[in-house]
Enzyme design. Structure first.
Site, PDB file in Angstrom:
ATOM      1  N   GLY A  75     -13.567  -3.917  -0.057  1.00 42.53           N
ATOM      2  CA  GLY A  75     -14.899  -3.399   0.276  1.00 42.53           C
ATOM      3  C   GLY A  75     -15.367  -2.330  -0.687  1.00 42.53           C
ATOM      4  O   GLY A  75     -16.527  -2.323  -1.123  1.00 42.53           O
ATOM      5  N   ARG A 105       0.825  -1.222   0.000  1.00 42.75           N
ATOM      6  CA  ARG A 105       0.000   0.000   0.000  1.00 42.75           C
ATOM      7  C   ARG A 105       0.851   1.261   0.000  1.00 42.75           C
ATOM      8  O   ARG A 105       0.459   2.276  -0.580  1.00 42.75           O
ATOM      9  CB  ARG A 105      -0.946  -0.010   1.211  1.00 42.75           C
ATOM     10  CG  ARG A 105      -2.080  -0.995   1.038  1.00 42.75           C
ATOM     11  CD  ARG A 105      -2.938  -1.121   2.261  1.00 42.75           C
ATOM     12  NE  ARG A 105      -4.142  -1.891   1.958  1.00 42.75           N
ATOM     13  CZ  ARG A 105      -4.974  -2.361   2.863  1.00 42.75           C
ATOM     14  NH1 ARG A 105      -4.738  -2.146   4.142  1.00 42.75           N
ATOM     15  NH2 ARG A 105      -6.035  -3.042   2.510  1.00 42.75           N
ATOM     16  N   GLY A 160      -9.314  -9.751  -0.538  1.00 40.90           N
ATOM     17  CA  GLY A 160      -8.104 -10.255   0.117  1.00 40.90           C
ATOM     18  C   GLY A 160      -7.542 -11.553  -0.404  1.00 40.90           C
ATOM     19  O   GLY A 160      -6.391 -11.626  -0.836  1.00 40.90           O
ATOM     20  N   LYS A 216     -19.768 -16.226   2.452  1.00 38.16           N
ATOM     21  CA  LYS A 216     -21.187 -15.943   2.690  1.00 38.16           C
ATOM     22  C   LYS A 216     -21.898 -15.284   1.509  1.00 38.16           C
ATOM     23  O   LYS A 216     -21.404 -14.314   0.940  1.00 38.16           O
ATOM     24  CB  LYS A 216     -21.327 -15.037   3.918  1.00 38.16           C
ATOM     25  CG  LYS A 216     -20.934 -15.735   5.220  1.00 38.16           C
ATOM     26  CD  LYS A 216     -21.190 -14.825   6.393  1.00 38.16           C
ATOM     27  CE  LYS A 216     -20.930 -15.545   7.712  1.00 38.16           C
ATOM     28  NZ  LYS A 216     -21.186 -14.677   8.861  1.00 38.16           N
TER      29      LYS A 216
END
Length: 416
Positions: free
Chosen positions: A397, A34, A374, A217
């Site tokens: 996200g 990053r 990820g 999920k």
């Protein structure tokens, strides 16, 4: 105004970066991806003759000072990568003196923004939905504006280069932009690339377009799946979320991960896919384990005939063969989420193979491939394939929310 067009000579630029990097027990950076991602933006400002003020969060200190999450620990790593000795401001909300003293070509890093609850703009220690919370939230919005205004006062220009937090309406990612005119706020190079890569997939996709959605999920990616049904030709659903779809169709899934309350939604997705002519591809057989551990006994079963004492943990060769054909025939590929328990070496094979197919389709067939999330990113990095796909997103996200069709506050604050 784009960052390429802007001349930062003599200007102070406050840049929202994403330096939420992993540290070891001694506070040393273990992965500086990053930091490296922000370098083109930071160097452009310095090379123009401007000075740069970097601001970021680290972890979740929940509005309190936490020494283990102090950005002072990464000053040396940032200095080394930037090629400039970075100065440090111990208090992000009281850094006027340090900002004012910055000369052209100099760099300053502010302390963790989330040491202040005003950054996230949420009351701390109160239960959501109560009158007390609602009253505190209203006050907090005003405090958040003041906090953002203070940060803005340090600089002449605002640059947002933190795609990982672009889906948050925080003081430093969105509210601060209100205090700069249109010509004095812009996206950084990394943000521009992220937005462009997502546009390539959602607005300018070449067909056949395949989305590979994995992970544990259905609930976390239902909005994404629904939005993609209007855009893709093929939808591969793998990983833990696949078992909810199998159970919805009457299959036996043993003790595999699933969400019973999402069964009606899974049936809706299957019906919508059929109605819209989308080829929705699920696993046909799965590698199962008796226990949820790396070294457990392994056995293969048809996906809809898993015995009660077994759980699905990785994609089988039959499933991978089906998916390989779909992926290699694609011109646009979006991949988010693993197709097995990737953190266990013995159940990481399927996810690794998907990474190889996506890279092969990109390199040999000229497909445009966007990888985010990820474990998907970890897979392409693990197998040395990050430079063999078109784009690897830094924000799981934020990427998911953009694909779901949501407006990202961090982008909208600048682009309108």
């Amino acid at each position: 105004m784009t960052i390429e067009q802007f001349n930062f000579a003599g200007k102070k630029a406050i840049v929202r970066v994403d330096f939420n990097v992993p540290l070891d027990e001694n506070g040393k950076v273990t992965d500086d991806t990053r930091i490296r991602g922000a370098l083109p933006t930071l160097k452009k400002i310095l090379d123009d003759g401007g000075s740069v003020i970097m601001m970021s969060h680290m972890g979740k200190p929940k509005g309190k000072v936490n020494a283990k999450l102090s950005l002072c620990q990464i000053v040396d790593a940032v200095s080394e990568r930037l090629g400039v000795q970075v100065k440090f401001a111990k208090d992000c909300a009281n850094a006027e003196a340090e900002a004012k003293a910055l000369a052209p070509g100099e760099a300053l890093l502010l302390e963790n923004l989330r040491f202040y609850p005003e950054e996230e703009g949420k009351p701390v220690g109160l239960e959501k939905g109560t009158p007390e919370y609602d009253a505190a939230a209203k006050k907090m919005k005003e405090s958040q504006k003041k906090f953002a205004e203070k940060l803005a006062s340090y600089a002449d220009v605002y640059v947002n280069d933190a795609f990982g937090t672009a889906h948050r309406k925080h003081a430093s990612t969105a509210v601060i932009a209100d205090y700069f005119d249109a010509d004095s706020k812009m996206l950084g190079f990394l943000m521009e690339k992220e937005v462009s890569a997502i546009d390539s997939v959602l607005k300018n996709a070449k067909h056949p377009f395949t989305a590979i959605i994995g992970g544990s999920k259905v609930s976390s990616k239902l909005g994404v799946i629904k939005n993609l049904l209007d855009k893709v030709d093929n939808l591969i659903i793998g990983g833990g979320m696949g078992y909810t779809f199998i159970k919805a169709q009457g299959g036996k899934i043993g003790k595999s991960l699933h969400e019973d309350d999402l069964i009606p939604e899974a049936l809706n997705v299957l019906a919508e896919a059929k109605k819209k002519g989308v080829n929705l591809s699920l696993s046909v057989a799965t590698i199962c384990g008796k226990e949820f551990s790396n070294d457990t006994e392994r056995k293969k079963f048809p996906i809809n005939q898993i015995p009660d004492e077994w759980e699905g943990m990785d994609a089988s060769e039959e499933s991978l063969a089906n998916w390989k054909k779909i992926i290699l025939d694609s011109k646009t590929i979006l991949w988010n989420g693993p197709v097995g328990v990737f953190e266990f070496e013995n159940f990481a094979h399927g996810t690794g193979e998907i990474a190889k197919y996506v890279a092969e389709s990109t390199q040999k067939n000229g497909a445009f491939s966007l990888v985010g999330g990820g474990d998907s990113v970890a897979a392409v990095n693990k197998f040395g394939l990050a430079d063999k796909v078109s784009y690897v997103s830094t924000g799981g996200g934020a990427m998911l929310e953009a694909i779901e069709g949501k407006t990202l506050p961090g982008v909208a604050a600048i682009k309108g």
